[in-house]
Design a protein around this motif. Structure first.
Motif, mmCIF file in Angstrom:
data_model
loop_
_atom_site.group_PDB
_atom_site.id
_atom_site.type_symbol
_atom_site.label_atom_id
_atom_site.label_comp_id
_atom_site.label_asym_id
_atom_site.label_seq_id
_atom_site.Cartn_x
_atom_site.Cartn_y
_atom_site.Cartn_z
ATOM 1 N N LEU B 83 -8.595 -9.072 -22.211
ATOM 2 C CA LEU B 83 -8.257 -10.614 -22.021
ATOM 3 C C LEU B 83 -6.713 -10.742 -21.724
ATOM 4 O O LEU B 83 -6.653 -11.866 -20.710
ATOM 5 C CB LEU B 83 -8.463 -11.233 -23.504
ATOM 6 C CG LEU B 83 -9.823 -11.328 -23.947
ATOM 7 C CD1 LEU B 83 -9.973 -11.947 -25.484
ATOM 8 C CD2 LEU B 83 -10.813 -12.219 -23.030
ATOM 9 N N SER B 84 -5.839 -10.174 -22.002
ATOM 10 C CA SER B 84 -4.299 -10.512 -21.477
ATOM 11 C C SER B 84 -4.290 -10.253 -20.206
ATOM 12 O O SER B 84 -3.126 -10.617 -19.584
ATOM 13 C CB SER B 84 -3.550 -9.783 -22.613
ATOM 14 O OG SER B 84 -3.863 -8.214 -22.250
ATOM 15 N N ASP B 85 -5.220 -9.688 -19.203
ATOM 16 C CA ASP B 85 -5.101 -9.217 -17.803
ATOM 17 C C ASP B 85 -5.297 -10.691 -17.080
ATOM 18 O O ASP B 85 -5.113 -10.573 -15.732
ATOM 19 C CB ASP B 85 -5.956 -8.087 -17.561
ATOM 20 C CG ASP B 85 -5.405 -6.839 -18.149
ATOM 21 O OD1 ASP B 85 -6.503 -6.087 -18.380
ATOM 22 O OD2 ASP B 85 -4.249 -6.602 -18.112
ATOM 23 N N SER B 86 -5.697 -11.698 -17.779
ATOM 24 C CA SER B 86 -6.084 -12.710 -17.117
ATOM 25 C C SER B 86 -4.678 -13.358 -16.456
ATOM 26 O O SER B 86 -3.741 -13.257 -16.916
ATOM 27 C CB SER B 86 -6.697 -13.822 -17.951
ATOM 28 O OG SER B 86 -8.122 -13.530 -18.270
ATOM 29 N N GLY B 87 -5.090 -13.929 -15.166
ATOM 30 C CA GLY B 87 -3.739 -14.579 -14.606
ATOM 31 C C GLY B 87 -4.142 -14.743 -12.922
ATOM 32 O O GLY B 87 -5.033 -14.474 -12.329
ATOM 33 N N PHE B 88 -2.977 -14.998 -12.277
ATOM 34 C CA PHE B 88 -2.690 -15.123 -10.885
ATOM 35 C C PHE B 88 -2.014 -13.993 -10.302
ATOM 36 O O PHE B 88 -0.905 -14.132 -10.552
ATOM 37 C CB PHE B 88 -2.180 -16.634 -10.792
ATOM 38 C CG PHE B 88 -2.324 -17.163 -9.209
ATOM 39 C CD1 PHE B 88 -1.370 -17.601 -8.489
ATOM 40 C CD2 PHE B 88 -3.705 -16.970 -8.482
ATOM 41 C CE1 PHE B 88 -1.749 -17.910 -7.233
ATOM 42 C CE2 PHE B 88 -3.930 -17.437 -7.410
ATOM 43 C CZ PHE B 88 -2.810 -17.921 -6.741
ATOM 44 N N TYR B 89 -2.585 -13.257 -9.600
ATOM 45 C CA TYR B 89 -1.926 -12.000 -8.985
ATOM 46 C C TYR B 89 -1.537 -12.261 -7.626
ATOM 47 O O TYR B 89 -2.583 -12.643 -6.652
ATOM 48 C CB TYR B 89 -2.893 -10.794 -9.187
ATOM 49 C CG TYR B 89 -3.096 -10.500 -10.564
ATOM 50 C CD1 TYR B 89 -4.230 -11.139 -11.391
ATOM 51 C CD2 TYR B 89 -2.375 -9.308 -11.077
ATOM 52 C CE1 TYR B 89 -4.188 -10.650 -12.822
ATOM 53 C CE2 TYR B 89 -2.604 -9.056 -12.529
ATOM 54 C CZ TYR B 89 -3.281 -9.738 -13.328
ATOM 55 O OH TYR B 89 -3.480 -9.146 -14.592
ATOM 56 N N LEU B 90 -0.394 -12.041 -7.386
ATOM 57 C CA LEU B 90 0.083 -12.420 -5.885
ATOM 58 C C LEU B 90 0.507 -10.960 -5.375
ATOM 59 O O LEU B 90 1.204 -10.026 -6.082
ATOM 60 C CB LEU B 90 1.354 -13.108 -6.061
ATOM 61 C CG LEU B 90 0.782 -14.607 -6.490
ATOM 62 C CD1 LEU B 90 2.033 -15.337 -6.963
ATOM 63 C CD2 LEU B 90 0.378 -15.337 -5.268
ATOM 64 N N CYS B 91 0.273 -10.889 -4.070
ATOM 65 C CA CYS B 91 0.680 -9.719 -3.358
ATOM 66 C C CYS B 91 1.958 -10.213 -2.358
ATOM 67 O O CYS B 91 1.777 -11.295 -1.802
ATOM 68 C CB CYS B 91 -0.461 -9.000 -2.510
ATOM 69 S SG CYS B 91 -0.054 -7.410 -1.584
ATOM 70 N N ALA B 92 2.642 -9.390 -2.163
ATOM 71 C CA ALA B 92 3.829 -9.733 -1.085
ATOM 72 C C ALA B 92 4.151 -8.572 -0.515
ATOM 73 O O ALA B 92 4.101 -7.386 -0.748
ATOM 74 C CB ALA B 92 4.979 -10.382 -2.164
ATOM 75 N N TRP B 93 4.902 -8.898 0.736
ATOM 76 C CA TRP B 93 5.433 -7.771 1.810
ATOM 77 C C TRP B 93 6.873 -8.083 2.104
ATOM 78 O O TRP B 93 7.289 -9.253 2.363
ATOM 79 C CB TRP B 93 4.445 -7.452 2.841
ATOM 80 C CG TRP B 93 4.493 -8.528 3.817
ATOM 81 C CD1 TRP B 93 3.773 -9.716 3.755
ATOM 82 C CD2 TRP B 93 5.340 -8.580 5.185
ATOM 83 N NE1 TRP B 93 3.879 -10.352 5.147
ATOM 84 C CE2 TRP B 93 4.879 -9.566 5.813
ATOM 85 C CE3 TRP B 93 6.148 -7.717 5.644
ATOM 86 C CZ2 TRP B 93 5.681 -9.884 7.245
ATOM 87 C CZ3 TRP B 93 6.616 -7.852 6.901
ATOM 88 C CH2 TRP B 93 6.455 -9.010 7.499
ATOM 89 N N ARG B 94 7.426 -7.022 2.654
ATOM 90 C CA ARG B 94 8.941 -7.249 3.005
ATOM 91 C C ARG B 94 9.030 -6.257 4.240
ATOM 92 O O ARG B 94 8.788 -4.913 4.171
ATOM 93 C CB ARG B 94 10.124 -6.949 1.892
ATOM 94 C CG ARG B 94 11.171 -7.173 2.586
ATOM 95 C CD ARG B 94 12.341 -6.500 1.437
ATOM 96 N NE ARG B 94 13.636 -6.351 2.394
ATOM 97 C CZ ARG B 94 14.157 -5.322 2.688
ATOM 98 N NH1 ARG B 94 13.079 -4.473 2.638
ATOM 99 N NH2 ARG B 94 15.281 -5.246 3.368
ATOM 100 N N LYS B 95 9.744 -6.674 5.173
ATOM 101 C CA LYS B 95 9.845 -5.836 6.357
ATOM 102 C C LYS B 95 11.155 -4.943 6.039
ATOM 103 O O LYS B 95 12.387 -5.615 6.021
ATOM 104 C CB LYS B 95 10.078 -6.741 7.609
ATOM 105 C CG LYS B 95 10.175 -5.679 8.895
ATOM 106 C CD LYS B 95 10.294 -6.599 10.155
ATOM 107 C CE LYS B 95 10.784 -5.700 11.315
ATOM 108 N NZ LYS B 95 9.531 -4.673 11.530
ATOM 109 N N PRO B 96 10.857 -3.640 5.939
ATOM 110 C CA PRO B 96 12.382 -3.120 5.596
ATOM 111 C C PRO B 96 13.227 -2.838 6.818
ATOM 112 O O PRO B 96 12.828 -2.927 7.873
ATOM 113 C CB PRO B 96 11.816 -1.692 5.208
ATOM 114 C CG PRO B 96 10.252 -1.363 5.831
ATOM 115 C CD PRO B 96 9.923 -2.912 5.906
ATOM 116 N N GLY B 97 14.551 -2.895 6.345
ATOM 117 C CA GLY B 97 15.573 -2.668 7.683
ATOM 118 C C GLY B 97 15.794 -3.957 8.260
ATOM 119 O O GLY B 97 16.593 -3.850 9.412
ATOM 120 N N SER B 98 15.247 -5.113 7.879
ATOM 121 C CA SER B 98 15.189 -6.203 8.838
ATOM 122 C C SER B 98 16.684 -7.067 8.314
ATOM 123 O O SER B 98 16.947 -7.829 9.194
ATOM 124 C CB SER B 98 14.100 -7.268 8.231
ATOM 125 O OG SER B 98 14.001 -7.536 6.936
ATOM 126 N N GLY B 99 17.261 -6.461 7.185
ATOM 127 C CA GLY B 99 18.425 -7.342 6.833
ATOM 128 C C GLY B 99 18.015 -8.486 6.275
ATOM 129 O O GLY B 99 18.878 -9.392 5.518
#
Lengths: 114, 114
Positions: B83-99
């Motif tokens: 039950l505690s797994d309920s929620g809003f799951y967000l995926c995100a990305w970042r470009k490595p080495g971009s500064g």
């Protein structure tokens, strides 16, 4: 771990008013970011700050990277109904290698009454 | 241009059932990938991050696991939901080495466990 204190937790304002929110940390960050999340959506980047003392604007939004590198604020001028949402601050301290992780504040819920 | 996709957008699952949420990024290579969970209290909690295929770092002990079978694919799984797994799951990305230490988020997947 790093902690970000974001305040206020929520704000109820009238359309046209200015808004100010801030984040403080016990740790020094080298990047501060401000995001806005509309209901049911993912957060969207508003402003990114990379230097202590940096003051950056994006339309009616202005954010500053604190001189001590432990705080940041976001101001919204002349608020409009579409400013409604949750605003998050996020800080990042690069600790070497490829380990980039952001620490997020708990958010400020903004409600704008037309 | 780069885009990030998450699916499903909404999911209702019974307790004890398995879970698979998928995230893909287009228009970039070798991104850093992240899974966050946003509970009702609004804060964003980092669950997993990955700097490459098969490389997964877990931030908090939990009932979930993550995998990265391909460069631009990140999967969040569970064998038996709580039950505690309920929620809003967000995926995100970042470009490595971009500064630019900026995360770009997907639109999220809302999970309700009954």
């Amino acid at each position: 771990g790093q902690q970000l204190n974001q305040s206020p937790q929520s704000m109820f304002i009238q359309e046209g008013e200015d808004v100010s929110m801030n984040c403080t940390s016990s740790s020094i960050f080298n990047t501060w970011l401000w995001y806005k999340q509309d209901p049911g959506e993912g957060p969207v980047l508003l402003i990114a700050l990379y230097k202590a003392g940096e003051l950056t604007s994006n339309g009616r939004l202005t954010a500053q990277f604190g001189i001590t590198r432990k705080d940041s604020f976001l101001n919204i001028s002349a608020s409009i109904p579409s400013d409604v949402g949750i605003y998050f601050c996020a800080g990042q301290l690069y600790s070497g290698g490829s380990n980039y992780k952001l620490t997020f504040g708990k958010g400020t819920l903004l409600t704008v009454n037309p | 241009s780069q885009t990030i996709h998450q699916w499903p957008a909404t999911l209702v699952q019974p307790v004890g059932s398995p879970l698979s949420l998928e995230c893909t990024v287009e228009g970039t290579s070798n991104p850093n990938l992240y899974w966050y969970r946003q509970a009702a209290g609004r804060g964003l909690q980092l669950l997993f991050y990955s700097v490459g295929i098969g490389q997964i770092s877990s931030e908090v002990p939990q009932n979930l696991s993550a995998s990265r079978p391909q460069d631009r694919q990140f999967i969040l799984s569970s064998k038996k939901l709580l039950l505690s797994d309920s929620g809003f799951y967000l995926c995100a990305w970042r470009k490595p080495g971009s500064g630019a230490n900026v995360l770009t988020f997907g639109a999220g997947s809302r999970l309700t466990v009954l």
